[in-house]
Write a protein that holds these residues in place. Structure first.
Motif, PDB file in Angstrom:
ATOM      1  N   GLU A 273      39.185 100.199  91.968  1.00 61.15           N
ATOM      2  CA  GLU A 273      38.970  99.149  90.992  1.00 61.15           C
ATOM      3  C   GLU A 273      39.550  99.549  89.639  1.00 61.15           C
TER       4      GLU A 273
ATOM      5  N   ALA B 254      42.057 101.530  89.162  1.00 56.31           N
ATOM      6  CA  ALA B 254      43.517 101.405  89.274  1.00 56.31           C
ATOM      7  C   ALA B 254      43.935  99.943  89.166  1.00 56.31           C
ATOM      8  N   GLY B 255      43.152  99.075  89.781  1.00 50.98           N
ATOM      9  CA  GLY B 255      43.453  97.647  89.711  1.00 50.98           C
ATOM     10  C   GLY B 255      43.399  97.132  88.285  1.00 50.98           C
ATOM     11  N   ARG B 256      42.401  97.554  87.549  1.00 49.94           N
ATOM     12  CA  ARG B 256      42.278  97.101  86.159  1.00 49.94           C
ATOM     13  C   ARG B 256      43.440  97.633  85.321  1.00 49.94           C
TER      14      ARG B 256
ATOM     15  N   ASP C  13      46.435  98.348  86.417  1.00 49.52           N
ATOM     16  CA  ASP C  13      47.608  97.549  86.783  1.00 49.52           C
ATOM     17  C   ASP C  13      47.570  96.185  86.100  1.00 49.52           C
ATOM     18  N   ASP C  14      46.383  95.585  86.115  1.00 45.21           N
ATOM     19  CA  ASP C  14      46.256  94.278  85.470  1.00 45.21           C
ATOM     20  C   ASP C  14      46.572  94.371  83.986  1.00 45.21           C
TER      21      ASP C  14
ATOM     22  N   HIS D  27      50.267  94.638  83.535  1.00 50.74           N
ATOM     23  CA  HIS D  27      50.871  93.338  83.823  1.00 50.74           C
ATOM     24  C   HIS D  27      50.645  92.369  82.664  1.00 50.74           C
ATOM     25  N   LEU D  28      49.426  92.367  82.152  1.00 50.66           N
ATOM     26  CA  LEU D  28      49.103  91.445  81.073  1.00 50.66           C
ATOM     27  C   LEU D  28      49.854  91.790  79.801  1.00 50.66           C
TER      28      LEU D  28
ATOM     29  N   ARG E 249      44.599  92.081  90.306  1.00 50.68           N
ATOM     30  CA  ARG E 249      44.217  93.130  91.254  1.00 50.68           C
ATOM     31  C   ARG E 249      42.741  93.461  91.152  1.00 50.68           C
ATOM     32  N   SER E 250      42.207  93.353  89.959  1.00 58.28           N
ATOM     33  CA  SER E 250      40.796  93.701  89.793  1.00 58.28           C
ATOM     34  C   SER E 250      39.924  92.459  89.936  1.00 58.28           C
TER      35      SER E 250
END
Lengths: 203, 263
Positions: A112, A114-116, A118-119, A122-123, B5-6
């Motif tokens: 999670e 890592a996902g944040r 990445d987000d 991206h943002l 992704r999150s």
């Protein structure tokens, strides 16, 4: 209840079946959060805003405007206005928001996190590209391209005629051509004309 | 195309959902219609008629008014490019006041039928006045909103609202009526924008505000609605006069004598 369309859920929620409002949140909370993240450039802000948007939606339930039984365009419209006036809107819903526990600073597992990250990256790229646009053009691009609304749905979200959506999108597309090719962002020409047949649901 | 992704933290998701359902379960109260909601949103307006001015931009207020001009820019002609015209309109549609957008093009036809929007441009600033000409009853109030915005900024730096649920007389012929504005002196050391807006009779061809120091500020006038603003460092409101122009000449009016009365 999960299979009911948004119009039925709104109607039942307004008639006292509060759980129906929860189902609408389950159904559209993720998309509204994504819109808020892209519009503000911040995952943290989006996490806070999503609850405010739904509270504001409930406050404005008498004005609900559905397109083909889909509340999402209307919710995006609420989100857009909420972001513009987030502090004022948050104050309006302060008592309800006080019932929420403070958000945890970081999720507790690596995937999670890592996902944040990445987000956030991206943002940041998206924000840099979008800052070149006028706010009305930016909203159209976000709604049509990244949130997948049709022209008609975006028109409802923005409260403007469909023709205005088309012209704003065209202008945004021409100004963002260089950036989109650089970032590998979805082709802005891809705004669907018909209602998408598939919508992601969280539940 | 909506994915990030999150996800919202599961605990947060659960908490938010529970809070929303709780909110909905308390929602048995009747839904106020849009116009009443506007008046209700201005909770300080317990009087029959009220004026309110709020700084609504959470960012520091714009204080560089160097580009301001005492004469407003001309509106773009209908032959102007769509982009020029849209630029004006979008400035107004970005203004949100008292729970309703001050829209150059109101989204709903029934609202559009009742609303008049005035756009005043001066050196990178857009001043919008939005009048919903109700009949002056509690169910159909007069609502007048104004907001000022600087180019390149998302928020208003000052807005004003007037809500009246008492019958009023629209100005006739060469008369004017001041509906409201921001007319208080700013805090010591600060600069703010004085705003004034109102209605005018059919014979009125122009409205100027002449400040006590002699500075003449021309209002934008359209369809019987006029609006004007000026930075407080250019002159105070106190002692100013309205110069009302008609084909027959100019009439001087003390704005305090033609203000919508608070009953």
């Amino acid at each position: 209840m999960i299979r009911a369309d948004d119009g039925e859920l709104w109607q039942r929620a307004r008639q006292g079946e509060a759980e129906c409002f929860g189902v609408l949140f389950d159904r559209h909370g993720g998309a509204v959060r994504a819109f808020c993240a892209r519009r503000t450039g911040s995952i943290d802000a989006a996490d806070d805003l999503v609850s405010i948007v739904f509270l504001e939606a409930w406050r404005r339930r008498g004005e609900v405007e559905l397109v083909d039984g889909n509340a999402l365009p209307w919710l995006y419209g609420i989100a857009r206005r909420t972001i513009q006036h987030r502090w004022r809107t948050a104050v309006r819903h302060r008592r309800a928001l006080e019932r929420l526990a403070p958000a945890s600073a970081t999720p507790d597992h690596a995937e999670e996190v890592a996902g944040r990250l990445d987000d956030e990256r991206h943002l940041a790229r998206l924000r840099a590209a979008l800052e070149r646009l006028r706010p009305p053009d930016r909203d159209v691009l976000l709604l049509c391209v990244w949130q997948g609304l049709t022209y008609a749905e975006a028109a409802v979200a923005l409260g403007v005629p469909v023709g205005t959506v088309r012209s704003r999108l065209s202008r945004a597309r021409s100004r963002l051509d260089a950036e989109t090719s650089l970032f590998g962002i979805v082709d802005p020409a891809a705004c669907p004309v018909a209602t998408p047949t598939q919508r992601q649901e969280m539940s | 195309m909506t994915e990030l992704r999150s996800r919202l933290d599961p605990q947060r998701q659960t908490d938010v959902r529970r809070m929303l359902v709780a909110q909905a379960s308390r929602g048995a109260a009747p839904i106020r219609n849009r116009r009443i909601a506007i008046a209700g949103g201005l909770t300080v307006l317990t009087a029959a008629v009220g004026f309110i001015a709020l700084a609504v931009d959470p960012e520091p207020p714009q204080q560089n008014y160097a580009a301001w001009t005492p004469v407003p820019q001309a509106a773009p002609p209908l032959t102007a490019s769509d982009e020029d015209i849209e630029g004006w309109a979008s400035k107004c549609s970005d203004l949100g006041v008292g729970g309703v957008g001050v829209g150059g093009v109101p989204a709903r036809r029934e609202a559009a039928d009742r609303r008049e929007v005035l756009v005043d441009r001066r050196g990178g600033f857009t001043f919008c006045v939005d009048v919903s000409m109700g009949s002056g009853t509690s169910r159909d109030p007069l609502i007048a909103l104004s907001g000022l915005k600087a180019d390149g900024r998302n928020g208003l730096n000052l807005m004003a609202a007037t809500v009246s649920d008492k019958p009023f007389t629209k100005p006739q012929d060469s008369a004017v009526l001041v509906l409201g504005g921001v007319l208080q002196q700013p805090p010591e050391g600060g600069i703010q924008a004085f705003q004034m807006f109102g209605l005018s009779g059919a014979a009125v061809t122009g409205v100027d505000v002449v400040l006590a120091n002699g500075l003449r500020v021309s209002a934008t006038l359209r369809n019987g609605i006029w609006g004007v603003w000026w930075p407080s460092d250019r002159g105070e409101f106190a002692g100013s006069k309205l110069h009302v122009r008609t084909a027959a000449g100019v009439t001087l009016v003390d704005p305090s004598t033609v203000r919508l009365p608070i009953q």
